[in-house]
Design a protein around this motif. Structure first.
Motif, PDB file in Angstrom:
ATOM      1  N   PHE A  63     -91.013  -5.472  38.687  1.00 56.57           N
ATOM      2  CA  PHE A  63     -92.031  -4.766  37.902  1.00 56.57           C
ATOM      3  C   PHE A  63     -92.356  -3.441  38.580  1.00 56.57           C
ATOM      4  CE2 PHE A  63     -92.027  -9.030  36.538  1.00 56.57           C
ATOM      5  CZ  PHE A  63     -92.281  -8.963  35.182  1.00 56.57           C
ATOM      6  N   VAL A  64     -92.276  -2.377  37.774  1.00 54.09           N
ATOM      7  CA  VAL A  64     -92.465  -1.015  38.296  1.00 54.09           C
ATOM      8  C   VAL A  64     -93.416  -0.241  37.368  1.00 54.09           C
ATOM      9  CG1 VAL A  64     -90.180  -0.981  39.390  1.00 54.09           C
ATOM     10  CG2 VAL A  64     -90.413  -0.151  37.044  1.00 54.09           C
ATOM     11  N   VAL A  65     -94.310  -0.983  36.688  1.00 56.73           N
ATOM     12  CA  VAL A  65     -95.185  -0.368  35.681  1.00 56.73           C
ATOM     13  C   VAL A  65     -96.053   0.731  36.325  1.00 56.73           C
ATOM     14  CG1 VAL A  65     -97.031  -2.084  35.963  1.00 56.73           C
ATOM     15  CG2 VAL A  65     -96.783  -0.874  33.782  1.00 56.73           C
ATOM     16  N   ARG A  66     -96.270   1.798  35.555  1.00 56.91           N
ATOM     17  CA  ARG A  66     -97.113   2.906  36.004  1.00 56.91           C
ATOM     18  C   ARG A  66     -98.068   3.242  34.873  1.00 56.91           C
ATOM     19  NH1 ARG A  66     -96.462   8.499  35.761  1.00 56.91           N
ATOM     20  NH2 ARG A  66     -94.518   8.216  34.670  1.00 56.91           N
ATOM     21  N   PRO A  67     -99.366   3.259  35.039  1.00 57.54           N
ATOM     22  CA  PRO A  67    -100.090   2.995  36.287  1.00 57.54           C
ATOM     23  C   PRO A  67    -100.147   1.493  36.621  1.00 57.54           C
ATOM     24  CG  PRO A  67    -101.636   3.318  34.488  1.00 57.54           C
ATOM     25  CD  PRO A  67    -100.275   3.547  33.911  1.00 57.54           C
ATOM     26  N   LEU A  68    -100.590   1.193  37.854  1.00 55.38           N
ATOM     27  CA  LEU A  68    -100.645  -0.206  38.284  1.00 55.38           C
ATOM     28  C   LEU A  68    -101.660  -1.006  37.472  1.00 55.38           C
ATOM     29  CD1 LEU A  68    -100.577   0.160  42.187  1.00 55.38           C
ATOM     30  CD2 LEU A  68     -98.666  -0.360  40.645  1.00 55.38           C
ATOM     31  N   PHE A  69    -102.755  -0.328  37.083  1.00 59.06           N
ATOM     32  CA  PHE A  69    -103.818  -1.007  36.325  1.00 59.06           C
ATOM     33  C   PHE A  69    -103.905  -0.362  34.944  1.00 59.06           C
ATOM     34  CE2 PHE A  69    -104.641  -1.620  40.743  1.00 59.06           C
ATOM     35  CZ  PHE A  69    -105.120  -2.916  40.833  1.00 59.06           C
ATOM     36  N   PHE A  70    -104.029  -1.166  33.894  1.00 58.48           N
ATOM     37  CA  PHE A  70    -104.089  -0.656  32.516  1.00 58.48           C
ATOM     38  C   PHE A  70    -105.054  -1.553  31.754  1.00 58.48           C
ATOM     39  CE2 PHE A  70    -100.274  -3.134  33.479  1.00 58.48           C
ATOM     40  CZ  PHE A  70    -100.483  -4.257  32.700  1.00 58.48           C
ATOM     41  N   PRO A  71    -105.436  -1.178  30.533  1.00 58.45           N
ATOM     42  CA  PRO A  71    -106.454  -1.960  29.828  1.00 58.45           C
ATOM     43  C   PRO A  71    -106.068  -3.430  29.680  1.00 58.45           C
ATOM     44  CG  PRO A  71    -106.154   0.153  28.747  1.00 58.45           C
ATOM     45  CD  PRO A  71    -105.075   0.047  29.783  1.00 58.45           C
ATOM     46  N   SER A  72    -106.841  -4.275  30.317  1.00 65.67           N
ATOM     47  CA  SER A  72    -106.746  -5.745  30.293  1.00 65.67           C
ATOM     48  C   SER A  72    -105.584  -6.326  31.096  1.00 65.67           C
ATOM     49  CB  SER A  72    -106.776  -6.290  28.867  1.00 65.67           C
ATOM     50  OG  SER A  72    -105.507  -6.396  28.323  1.00 65.67           O
ATOM     51  N   GLY A  73    -105.097  -5.594  32.071  1.00 66.73           N
ATOM     52  CA  GLY A  73    -104.073  -6.185  32.932  1.00 66.73           C
ATOM     53  C   GLY A  73    -103.697  -5.268  34.067  1.00 66.73           C
ATOM     54  N   CYS A  74    -102.822  -5.753  34.950  1.00 61.05           N
ATOM     55  CA  CYS A  74    -102.271  -4.916  36.023  1.00 61.05           C
ATOM     56  C   CYS A  74    -100.910  -5.483  36.395  1.00 61.05           C
ATOM     57  CB  CYS A  74    -103.205  -4.867  37.236  1.00 61.05           C
ATOM     58  SG  CYS A  74    -103.133  -6.315  38.290  1.00 61.05           S
ATOM     59  N   ILE A  75    -100.220  -4.811  37.307  1.00 60.54           N
ATOM     60  CA  ILE A  75     -98.867  -5.210  37.669  1.00 60.54           C
ATOM     61  C   ILE A  75     -98.808  -6.657  38.188  1.00 60.54           C
ATOM     62  CG2 ILE A  75     -99.011  -4.294  40.038  1.00 60.54           C
ATOM     63  CD1 ILE A  75     -96.080  -3.308  39.674  1.00 60.54           C
ATOM     64  N   GLY A  76     -99.929  -7.142  38.765  1.00 60.34           N
ATOM     65  CA  GLY A  76     -99.936  -8.492  39.333  1.00 60.34           C
ATOM     66  C   GLY A  76     -99.831  -9.580  38.277  1.00 60.34           C
ATOM     67  N   ASP A  77    -100.744  -9.538  37.285  1.00 69.24           N
ATOM     68  CA  ASP A  77    -100.665 -10.582  36.254  1.00 69.24           C
ATOM     69  C   ASP A  77     -99.467 -10.349  35.341  1.00 69.24           C
ATOM     70  OD1 ASP A  77    -103.435  -8.856  35.666  1.00 69.24           O
ATOM     71  OD2 ASP A  77    -102.034  -8.818  34.011  1.00 69.24           O
ATOM     72  N   LEU A  78     -99.099  -9.080  35.121  1.00 68.74           N
ATOM     73  CA  LEU A  78     -97.910  -8.776  34.322  1.00 68.74           C
ATOM     74  C   LEU A  78     -96.672  -9.447  34.921  1.00 68.74           C
ATOM     75  CD1 LEU A  78     -97.121  -6.939  31.880  1.00 68.74           C
ATOM     76  CD2 LEU A  78     -96.421  -5.235  33.556  1.00 68.74           C
ATOM     77  N   ALA A  79     -96.551  -9.377  36.251  1.00 66.46           N
ATOM     78  CA  ALA A  79     -95.376  -9.934  36.934  1.00 66.46           C
ATOM     79  C   ALA A  79     -95.326 -11.452  36.782  1.00 66.46           C
ATOM     80  CB  ALA A  79     -95.391  -9.543  38.411  1.00 66.46           C
ATOM     81  N   VAL A  80     -96.468 -12.097  36.917  1.00 66.97           N
ATOM     82  CA  VAL A  80     -96.495 -13.560  36.753  1.00 66.97           C
ATOM     83  C   VAL A  80     -96.207 -13.930  35.302  1.00 66.97           C
ATOM     84  CG1 VAL A  80     -97.978 -15.605  36.801  1.00 66.97           C
ATOM     85  CG2 VAL A  80     -98.031 -13.960  38.700  1.00 66.97           C
TER      86      VAL A  80
END
Lengths: 342, 342
Positions: A63-80
């Protein structure tokens, strides 16, 4: 002399260019005929392998999403959620996750902590255990704060056999909810765009929804989560995998008004926008109503809809009936309209 | 106001700073008491989990080595060997690999092809199958051409129980060959250093060597591969895991003359330099000669040596008898003398 060909952003888009990279670079290099079956599906969900008598689902994603935090999520929960969903798409019960971080020198520990907390919380929600990990650090200017890889292990229950190749003519195509929210949420946050209504990512684990669908006893032929390349890529992959056509009724595909508005303003096709909490199911016509009812009764499938059918004609193609009564071919996206959305 | 604490290169060094990051940031965030056992071992090899009745070894590692190609290896074979070795260190038979690339925009396809070919070749040598994968692309200036993550799955045979906690007083500590070559090879290549003899990386899969050692029937207590942090980190982790001391005879540790020379010139301690094709074994004294003989008869263990013993005193510490007859404490390295060597 021409420049040597290089990697461009489109190679990471989950469309035709990604598929080409796998087919023409990775597979010849790996020289494993069996891998061709599994890796040939460029944006494939999980591989199912035999291990000690069990059928184990195995999948990896960086996961290389930019930005790390976005409305209702972030790279951490996205990855799981992304990895849990890939396991769920072969009907597996997700069990264990491995997580590997590539951190950029200078990243604030507090920010990393927030990512790790979101990752831990998402794992608890999905009911998977984080059992092993790795951390590497790269010099400033060679990363983007936090990249994370998650690899998942799941168990495929006896009798479950879900794959794109199992779609049959007259099967019904279901989608679990409104499409396009994740890609638009990340894009609007990254570019500082404001729409009348904030678009929030749909990131969610789908293993609960899939378990409910399997519990109906319906013979679910195919499941896919339309991430990179969106619904367009997923439907094309199913059509190609099954060597059949898919006829979609465009108006039946649920799209939130805010997403539809954003797409018109930006000139984007909601069918090609990434989702991170949606699935496409292909089920026998006789089971469709029952499965759809169970999906709508589940919090992650409230807006589920039947959007089309599998056809014998137009093999390998996706054809949509438009709102105006015409038809259009929905192509496999070539590259990526929205880079780094996952 | 003080600056917020940030990630520094040392957090990726596999020493005390890496351990601190796991203990004080990741574990509290993940909130999984069982994970504490497994992830608490910061540079841990594989987790062993129950899956469908089998004992499955599961391990992940991201590789960010710079440069991508170095004497006698590249990031592709390094990634396969590193993951295969982590599986072998819990006595597992490596079976399957997942591989995930993070590519920088502008990377030459020809270079990526060479990495992929090395990766495929290494998988064939180690007898593991590449069954699933992922590719992401990041904008130029946010990567370093090719980063690759490999996650491995293996089967732990019945009766095999290998872990740092099983070391016992009077056990003998064996090392499978000359130490320090990998780190020095990468460093000299990166910095353009030339020594009288070229130092080549020791990168190699160790599953064959481990299988031969297990075939002796010896009750192998502990296996570890001394990668980041080198022999110093590995011996300290074993001492801490077992709550026992380790007494090492410095002169017994095999170091190639070219590596020893390079270390003296650069002011580095060979004990702290990474290896990618070496293992440390802790075996009962009664079995030591037999295991050592089998190691020496194997191509990957030709220079194996007994280097010390496990002691009841100095619990949690590693003490070396020096060539001059004195003693010195070998500490867990704090950060990283050589960043990005794997």
């Amino acid at each position: 002399m021409a420049d040597s060909p290089t990697i461009v952003m489109g190679h990471g888009g989950g469309g035709a260019m990604s598929a080409e990279l796998v087919e023409h670079l990775f597979l010849p290099a790996f020289q494993d005929p069996a891998a061709a079956t599994e890796l040939g599906d460029a944006v494939g969900d999980a591989a199912v392998v035999a291990l000690g008598g069990a059928r184990v689902a195995f999948t990896t994603d960086s996961f290389v999403v930019r930005p790390l935090f976005f409305p209702s999520g972030c790279i951490g929960d996205l990855a799981v959620n992304g990895t849990v969903n890939d396991l769920a798409m072969v009907g597996a019960t997700p069990c264990y996750l491995a997580t590997a971080f590539i951190l950029e020198e200078g990243t604030e520990l507090a920010e990393l902590g927030r990512v790790a907390e979101a990752l831990g919380a998402a794992a608890r929600v999905a009911g998977v255990r984080l059992v092993t990990g790795d951390t590497k650090v790269v010099d400033a200017g060679h990363g983007d704060r936090v990249y994370v890889n998650t690899t998942g292990l799941g168990l495929v229950p006896d009798g479950v056999d879900i794959s794109p190749g199992r779609a049959r003519p007259k099967d019904v195509v279901l989608v679990s909810g409104e499409i396009g929210a994740h890609g638009i949420a990340v894009l609007s946050c990254r570019e500082g765009l404001e729409f009348s209504t904030e678009v929030r990512s749909d990131t969610a684990p789908l293993n609960g929804l899939v378990a409910a669908m399997l519990d109906t006893g319906a013979d679910i032929h195919t499941l896919r989560d339309p991430t990179r390349g969106g619904l367009a890529a997923t439907l094309n992959e199913i059509a190609r995998g099954a060597r059949l056509g898919i006829a979609v009724t465009e108006r039946a595909v649920p799209v939130a008004p805010a997403v539809a508005d954003a797409c018109s303003i930006l000139g984007l096709d909601p069918f090609a926008i990434a989702n991170e909490g949606r699935l496409v199911a292909v089920v026998p016509a006789a089971d469709a109503d029952r499965v759809l009812a169970v999906m709508r009764a589940h919090p992650d499938g409230r807006d589920a809809a039947a959007i089309g059918t599998v056809t014998e004609d137009n093999a390998g193609m996706v054809v949509a009936r438009t709102g105006l009564g015409g038809t259009r071919v929905i192509d496999l996206p070539i590259g990526s309209e929205l880079p780094r959305i996952c």
